[in-house]
Design a protein around this motif. Structure first.
Motif, PDB file in Angstrom:
ATOM      1  N   CYS A 115       0.841  -1.204   0.000  1.00  0.00           N
ATOM      2  CA  CYS A 115       0.000   0.000   0.000  1.00  0.00           C
ATOM      3  C   CYS A 115       0.874   1.252   0.000  1.00  0.00           C
ATOM      4  O   CYS A 115       1.831   1.349   0.777  1.00  0.00           O
ATOM      5  N   ALA A 116       0.533   2.204  -0.859  1.00  0.00           N
ATOM      6  CA  ALA A 116       1.314   3.439  -0.973  1.00  0.00           C
ATOM      7  C   ALA A 116       1.253   4.282   0.284  1.00  0.00           C
ATOM      8  O   ALA A 116       2.123   5.122   0.514  1.00  0.00           O
ATOM      9  N   ASP A 117       0.234   4.060   1.113  1.00  0.00           N
ATOM     10  CA  ASP A 117       0.050   4.900   2.297  1.00  0.00           C
ATOM     11  C   ASP A 117       0.493   4.229   3.593  1.00  0.00           C
ATOM     12  O   ASP A 117       1.157   4.850   4.419  1.00  0.00           O
ATOM     13  N   CYS A 118       0.118   2.953   3.780  1.00  0.00           N
ATOM     14  CA  CYS A 118       0.438   2.292   5.067  1.00  0.00           C
ATOM     15  C   CYS A 118       1.384   1.104   4.923  1.00  0.00           C
ATOM     16  O   CYS A 118       1.841   0.568   5.926  1.00  0.00           O
ATOM     17  N   GLY A 119       1.645   0.655   3.685  1.00  0.00           N
ATOM     18  CA  GLY A 119       2.576  -0.449   3.482  1.00  0.00           C
ATOM     19  C   GLY A 119       1.976  -1.833   3.581  1.00  0.00           C
ATOM     20  O   GLY A 119       2.711  -2.828   3.527  1.00  0.00           O
ATOM     21  N   SER A 120       0.662  -1.965   3.714  1.00  0.00           N
ATOM     22  CA  SER A 120       0.041  -3.289   3.786  1.00  0.00           C
ATOM     23  C   SER A 120       0.308  -4.070   2.495  1.00  0.00           C
ATOM     24  O   SER A 120       0.283  -3.498   1.401  1.00  0.00           O
ATOM     25  N   PRO A 121       0.528  -5.399   2.616  1.00  0.00           N
ATOM     26  CA  PRO A 121       0.835  -6.193   1.417  1.00  0.00           C
ATOM     27  C   PRO A 121      -0.410  -6.449   0.562  1.00  0.00           C
ATOM     28  O   PRO A 121      -1.537  -6.377   1.038  1.00  0.00           O
ATOM     29  N   PHE A 173      -0.146   2.724 -14.501  1.00  0.00           N
ATOM     30  CA  PHE A 173       0.183   2.259 -13.149  1.00  0.00           C
ATOM     31  C   PHE A 173       1.481   1.463 -13.142  1.00  0.00           C
ATOM     32  O   PHE A 173       2.237   1.505 -12.173  1.00  0.00           O
ATOM     33  N   GLN A 174       1.746   0.728 -14.216  1.00  0.00           N
ATOM     34  CA  GLN A 174       2.991  -0.035 -14.279  1.00  0.00           C
ATOM     35  C   GLN A 174       4.193   0.890 -14.391  1.00  0.00           C
ATOM     36  O   GLN A 174       5.238   0.639 -13.808  1.00  0.00           O
ATOM     37  N   GLN A 175       4.047   1.968 -15.138  1.00  0.00           N
ATOM     38  CA  GLN A 175       5.162   2.884 -15.312  1.00  0.00           C
ATOM     39  C   GLN A 175       5.315   3.811 -14.116  1.00  0.00           C
ATOM     40  O   GLN A 175       6.415   4.140 -13.704  1.00  0.00           O
ATOM     41  N   PHE A 176       4.191   4.252 -13.564  1.00  0.00           N
ATOM     42  CA  PHE A 176       4.218   5.166 -12.423  1.00  0.00           C
ATOM     43  C   PHE A 176       4.720   4.434 -11.180  1.00  0.00           C
ATOM     44  O   PHE A 176       5.795   4.701 -10.686  1.00  0.00           O
ATOM     45  N   GLY A 177       3.905   3.500 -10.704  1.00  0.00           N
ATOM     46  CA  GLY A 177       4.276   2.769  -9.505  1.00  0.00           C
ATOM     47  C   GLY A 177       4.176   3.620  -8.251  1.00  0.00           C
ATOM     48  O   GLY A 177       4.296   4.850  -8.285  1.00  0.00           O
ATOM     49  N   ASN A 178       3.956   2.956  -7.115  1.00  0.00           N
ATOM     50  CA  ASN A 178       3.866   3.670  -5.842  1.00  0.00           C
ATOM     51  C   ASN A 178       5.155   4.411  -5.512  1.00  0.00           C
ATOM     52  O   ASN A 178       5.137   5.450  -4.855  1.00  0.00           O
ATOM     53  N   ALA A 179       6.280   3.865  -6.000  1.00  0.00           N
ATOM     54  CA  ALA A 179       7.564   4.494  -5.675  1.00  0.00           C
ATOM     55  C   ALA A 179       7.639   5.899  -6.256  1.00  0.00           C
ATOM     56  O   ALA A 179       8.002   6.860  -5.566  1.00  0.00           O
ATOM     57  N   MET A 180       7.283   6.041  -7.544  1.00  0.00           N
ATOM     58  CA  MET A 180       7.347   7.359  -8.175  1.00  0.00           C
ATOM     59  C   MET A 180       6.342   8.317  -7.552  1.00  0.00           C
ATOM     60  O   MET A 180       6.647   9.489  -7.319  1.00  0.00           O
ATOM     61  N   ALA A 181       5.133   7.811  -7.276  1.00  0.00           N
ATOM     62  CA  ALA A 181       4.116   8.662  -6.679  1.00  0.00           C
ATOM     63  C   ALA A 181       4.565   9.174  -5.310  1.00  0.00           C
ATOM     64  O   ALA A 181       4.399  10.354  -4.979  1.00  0.00           O
ATOM     65  N   ASN A 182       5.160   8.303  -4.519  1.00  0.00           N
ATOM     66  CA  ASN A 182       5.566   8.704  -3.166  1.00  0.00           C
ATOM     67  C   ASN A 182       6.823   9.569  -3.156  1.00  0.00           C
ATOM     68  O   ASN A 182       7.080  10.273  -2.179  1.00  0.00           O
ATOM     69  N   GLU A 228      -6.116   7.614  12.549  1.00  0.00           N
ATOM     70  CA  GLU A 228      -4.730   7.919  12.172  1.00  0.00           C
ATOM     71  C   GLU A 228      -4.574   7.960  10.654  1.00  0.00           C
ATOM     72  O   GLU A 228      -3.887   8.831  10.106  1.00  0.00           O
ATOM     73  N   ARG A 229      -5.216   7.015   9.984  1.00  0.00           N
ATOM     74  CA  ARG A 229      -5.161   7.001   8.518  1.00  0.00           C
ATOM     75  C   ARG A 229      -5.787   8.274   7.945  1.00  0.00           C
ATOM     76  O   ARG A 229      -5.243   8.877   7.022  1.00  0.00           O
ATOM     77  N   ARG A 230      -6.935   8.650   8.498  1.00  0.00           N
ATOM     78  CA  ARG A 230      -7.635   9.823   7.993  1.00  0.00           C
ATOM     79  C   ARG A 230      -6.774  11.077   8.155  1.00  0.00           C
ATOM     80  O   ARG A 230      -6.644  11.876   7.213  1.00  0.00           O
ATOM     81  N   LYS A 241      -1.425  14.366   3.626  1.00  0.00           N
ATOM     82  CA  LYS A 241      -0.643  13.946   2.457  1.00  0.00           C
ATOM     83  C   LYS A 241      -1.225  14.450   1.146  1.00  0.00           C
ATOM     84  O   LYS A 241      -0.497  15.025   0.316  1.00  0.00           O
ATOM     85  N   TYR A 242      -2.526  14.259   0.935  1.00  0.00           N
ATOM     86  CA  TYR A 242      -3.114  14.550  -0.368  1.00  0.00           C
ATOM     87  C   TYR A 242      -3.897  15.864  -0.416  1.00  0.00           C
ATOM     88  O   TYR A 242      -3.753  16.636  -1.362  1.00  0.00           O
ATOM     89  N   ARG A 243      -4.737  16.109   0.605  1.00  0.00           N
ATOM     90  CA  ARG A 243      -5.545  17.327   0.543  1.00  0.00           C
ATOM     91  C   ARG A 243      -4.694  18.561   0.818  1.00  0.00           C
ATOM     92  O   ARG A 243      -4.810  19.574   0.116  1.00  0.00           O
ATOM     93  N   GLU A 244      -3.810  18.484   1.822  1.00  0.00           N
ATOM     94  CA  GLU A 244      -2.985  19.644   2.178  1.00  0.00           C
ATOM     95  C   GLU A 244      -1.638  19.643   1.456  1.00  0.00           C
ATOM     96  O   GLU A 244      -0.987  20.676   1.371  1.00  0.00           O
ATOM     97  N   GLY A 245      -1.220  18.481   0.931  1.00  0.00           N
ATOM     98  CA  GLY A 245       0.077  18.404   0.257  1.00  0.00           C
ATOM     99  C   GLY A 245       1.239  18.702   1.188  1.00  0.00           C
ATOM    100  O   GLY A 245       2.258  19.263   0.782  1.00  0.00           O
TER     101      GLY A 245
END
Length: 872
Positions: A222-228, A277-286, A307-309, A315-319
């Motif tokens: 997961c890009a946000d919490c790391g869950s598999p 999604f294959q080219q972007f990947g979570n790594a590039m987004a993060n 905590e997630r909220r 992360k996303y709304r306030e950047g």
């Protein structure tokens, strides 16, 4: 609550027939028997309004448009069917999920069918209404049933195969049955087969979406919490997320993040989106969204919903954790950079620009491609198109901190001492919040944000950190900037500090005959001039950016920043490169801006080496080659829309415009040149001197008048003087062809007098000035014999070329040239006819096409002319 069993279903005569009935989450279907795969009738669950008992063992299913009566084997069985139907119908209404493609007839919110129409189907007396929608094909008795949503059956295309039978017929084959269709024409058959084949491809790819996206290692968590094994995604942010984070993403709203399932939302996962999604990947987004996440604020797989909220809002709304783009805060430059980025494959750059404030619908200034999406489409960048489409309605580009206002700066007490810039909570604190060592600074840009902080400057460091400082007084900001610059600029480049620079920093460069090794230098950008000092203290001749012949980005391995190449006057070429992409991109955009036209006066235009606006030079050159013999040249008006479009393109960047015969009409180009002079700020003769030019026409003595003209010419600014000479030289050539073009000196003066003096045409003296300048061209502009001979030779060559063209012979100026591909060998040579207007790029493509060499995205070909024994 899936259910199935035997029920009696009556035809219109109410004679009941026994059917096998199946109920699932989407449809109520009945079959001839339980072994059949394809139903006789299906009813969307979403269309069922209520279910009622109508007597012994019978019940009625009431839809929005039609009622269906069934009879069960017993009252208990009937009651069970009623309960199950009511329960599933209520659940559908309460959850209000996305409608199925079958219900599109009854719900305008659903997407339209991919293809629909009538086809003959073997076994049916009448044509059926067939609909291809997503990964299914639906069959209806007629178009009215399609509108009502009541179908015969649907075919899952993941088990289908389409096969051509004859000119109008084709088969849709499944393991359970062959559907033999006939279309009205061969073309219709081709269209139906193509639609069904696309449906099959979609059905097959959908089942593999998750596995294909998980093939990228960073997408397996997961890009946000790391869950598999995250099986949800935000299709506009291009991040793969787990189910728990997906729930919190939905709470941010679709304007921030558009959540879809990798496994259930099959329709959305097009081939382009999967590749994105294959080219972007979570790594590039993060790398962008999570560039500065403090460990104390990060979340993990076991984090609570609260905590997630909190984290996702930050992360996303306030950047809050974003990696800021160098152009952050400058809307105009962000939009301009976006228009460039979408024409390349650099998705990372597009992401940073878009989510730092660039507008996805900004005006590109190109009438043919008015939006970044249109630019991406013309450039064939399908993944850029996909990314822009999913962010077309995104609210992220309007993040609260996209432009900094006073409230968004934190007030800090700053000191600069002993080579360290420190910032404190206030002037009473002894321990600084942070420090910047001046030897780590690589770049200092300053800029102005209207209606925000009065003046700001940035500090870029070797660690690719960006610090933004703002002061309310421009003088205070300049004082701080100069003080910091003095601390980090080495003694060899101290003279740059005297400049009123907009950007100052360290870069690598190479030029001249030493292209093998790059050296470090100090660069200062002041207005449209780039100043360079080498490490040994030698200051090179400043580069006038508006006079660049060429400016381009050069490729480099992915691990390095690209080069920026510029070719200036006298063939001088300079390549510059930064060690860090963050500050180097800022240099690129600043240099590109400085190298462009910045206003409506002559001195603010892109210029040739001889100080003539490049726009004027381009138009004159084209008309000289293609329009000297065109009847009524300059008298005839071109198309207004084409003139406006061409003028906008040339004013934006004339360096990149190549006027070509067949693509541009001479009257449109001529009209563009006239409009440029008519709209020119301060005019060609300038407001100060224009009255004196008009006054000079009253002088009766020709020698005295010519002498006055020469004095007035010397009083004009250098760019105006050079431009006037170039234009009159051109008009002198035009009148040499007056026998063909009907534009003698007097006619040209009537056209250009009011244009150059920007009058309404009633003052005849304006035309007299132009007529005198053409008639006395040699004396007024001091043209020597060598220049006149060169001009006469050019006129003779043009006349020969036109005579040859009109007689059907090969155009003068075309020549046969031997071109070698990569090596000078007999087997690599090609003989090519090269017209006078052919560019090196066109020649290169011609050779590659002949040798059937396909250009790949990262291939770079160059064309060289080699001189051997004084023969090219």
């Amino acid at each position: 609550i899936p259910s199935n069993g035997s029920l009696w279903s009556p035809p219109r005569s109410y004679i009941y027939q026994k059917r096998w009935v199946k109920l699932d989450a989407d449809y109520l279907r009945y079959f001839d028997n339980e072994k059949d795969t394809y139903s006789k009738r299906l009813i969307p669950v979403s269309s069922i309004s209520r279910v009622t008992s109508v007597g012994d063992q019978k019940f009625e299913v009431i839809t929005n448009n039609r009622n269906f009566v069934f009879r069960a084997e017993s009252d208990a069985d009937r009651n069970e069917w009623i309960r199950t139907l009511q329960q599933i119908a209520e659940e559908r209404k309460s959850k209000a999920p996305e409608r199925t493609s079958m219900s599109l007839a009854t719900d305008s919110a659903t997407e339209p069918a991919d293809k629909s129409g009538f086809l003959e189907l073997r076994g049916f007396k009448h044509k059926l209404f067939v609909v291809v929608a997503g990964d299914k094909v639906f069959l209806y008795k007629n178009a009215e049933d399609y509108r009502l949503g009541i179908g015969i059956t649907y075919i899952e295309m993941n088990v289908g195969n389409v096969k051509e039978v004859d000119r109008r017929a084709f088969d849709l084959t499944t393991p359970y049955r062959i559907f033999s269709f006939s279309a009205d024409s061969e073309q219709e058959k081709e269209e139906w087969m193509e639609a069904m084949q696309q449906s099959i491809a979609e059905a097959l790819s959908n089942s593999e979406v998750a596995e294909r996206i998980w093939a990228v290692e960073s997408n397996r968590s997961c890009a946000d919490c790391g869950s598999p094994k995250p099986d949800w995604a935000s299709i506009n942010l291009c991040v793969v997320i787990c189910k728990r984070c997906a729930g919190e993403h939905r709470g941010l709203g679709p304007g921030i993040t558009k959540v879809r399932s990798l496994k259930m939302d099959r329709k959305v996962w097009t081939e382009e989106l999967i590749k994105l999604f294959q080219q972007f990947g979570n790594a590039m987004a993060n790398e962008f969204w999570a560039a500065n996440v403090p460990p104390s604020e990060a979340i993990g797989p076991t984090s609570s919903s609260q905590e997630r909220r909190r984290f996702l809002i930050a992360k996303y709304r306030e950047g809050k954790y974003r990696h800021y783009h160098p152009l952050f805060g400058n809307q105009e430059e962000l939009d301009r950079a976006l228009c460039v980025a979408v024409t390349t494959s650099d998705l990372k750059e597009t992401q940073a620009l878009l989510f730092c404030g660039a507008s996805v619908t900004c005006d590109t200034g190109d009438s043919e491609c008015p939006t970044p999406l249109a630019l991406a489409e013309r450039s064939g960048q399908r993944l850029q198109m996909e990314f822009l489409l999913h962010n077309k309605t995104s609210e992220l580009r309007g993040l609260p901190s996209a432009l900094l206002c006073r409230a968004e700066f934190s007030r800090r007490w700053c000191t600069l001492q002993d080579g360290v810039l420190s910032y404190y909570e206030n002037d009473r604190n002894a321990v600084p919040n942070g420090e910047i060592r001046v030897e780590e600074i690589v770049c200092l840009p300053s800029f102005f944000l209207p209606h925000r902080i009065e003046s700001t400057f940035e500090v870029y460091t070797e660690a690719e950190r960006l610090y933004l400082f703002g002061l309310e007084s421009p003088d205070s900001a300049r004082e701080w900037l100069k003080s910091i610059a003095k601390s980090f600029v080495r003694p060899c480049a101290e003279e740059l500090l005297a400049l009123d620079f907009e950007r100052l920093g360290r870069l690598h460069y190479k030029g001249g005959l030493t292209l093998e090794r790059a050296q470090e230098g100090w660069f200062a950008l002041a207005s449209s001039t780039l100043h360079v000092c080498s490490e040994d203290g030698q200051r090179q001749e400043p580069l006038q950016l508006r006079k660049l012949q060429e400016l381009c980005a050069c490729p480099c391995p992915a691990s390095r920043t690209p080069w920026l190449g510029g070719r200036g006057c006298a063939g001088r070429t300079l390549y510059i490169q930064g060690e860090r992409k963050l500050d180097f991109l800022g240099w690129v955009h600043a240099i590109q801006k400085a190298a462009g036209s910045s206003g409506d006066t002559l001195s603010e235009q892109q210029l040739t080496e001889s100080d003539v606006p490049l726009l004027v030079d381009r138009c004159i050159d084209y008309i000289t080659q293609c329009g000297l013999t065109s009847e009524g040249i300059y008298r005839k008006s071109g198309q207004n829309s084409k003139t406006t479009s061409l003028l906008e393109v040339l004013q934006r960047d004339a360096r990149r415009v190549r006027l070509k015969e067949g693509e541009h009409h001479v009257d449109d180009v001529a009209n563009t040149l006239k409009r440029f002079f008519r709209d020119l700020g301060d005019g060609l003769f300038t407001r100060q001197w224009a009255p004196d030019w008009l006054w000079a026409t009253a002088l009766e003595d020709e020698e005295a008048k010519v002498s006055e003209y020469r004095q007035l010419l010397g009083a004009l600014p250098p760019v105006n003087r050079a431009t006037l000479k170039a234009l009159i030289n051109h008009l002198f050539r035009v009148q040499c062809f007056s026998g063909e073009n009907q534009m003698n000196t007097h006619n040209l003066a009537i056209v250009f007098g009011p244009t150059l003096f920007q009058t309404d045409g009633k003052d005849y003296k304006a035309g007299r000035v132009v007529e005198d300048l053409i008639n006395h061209y040699v004396e007024i502009f001091n043209v020597n014999d060598q220049e006149m001979k060169k001009q006469q030779d050019e006129i003779t060559a043009i006349m020969k070329m036109r005579e040859a063209s009109s007689s059907g012979m090969q155009q003068a100026g075309d020549f046969i040239c031997t071109v070698y591909l990569e090596e000078k060998k007999t087997e690599t040579e090609q003989h090519v006819k090269i017209p006078a207007t052919m560019t090196a790029e066109e020649l290169t493509f011609e050779i590659l096409d002949r040798r059937k060499i396909v250009m790949k995205e990262k291939d770079y070909w160059s064309c060289f002319e080699v001189n051997e024994r004084e023969e090219a």
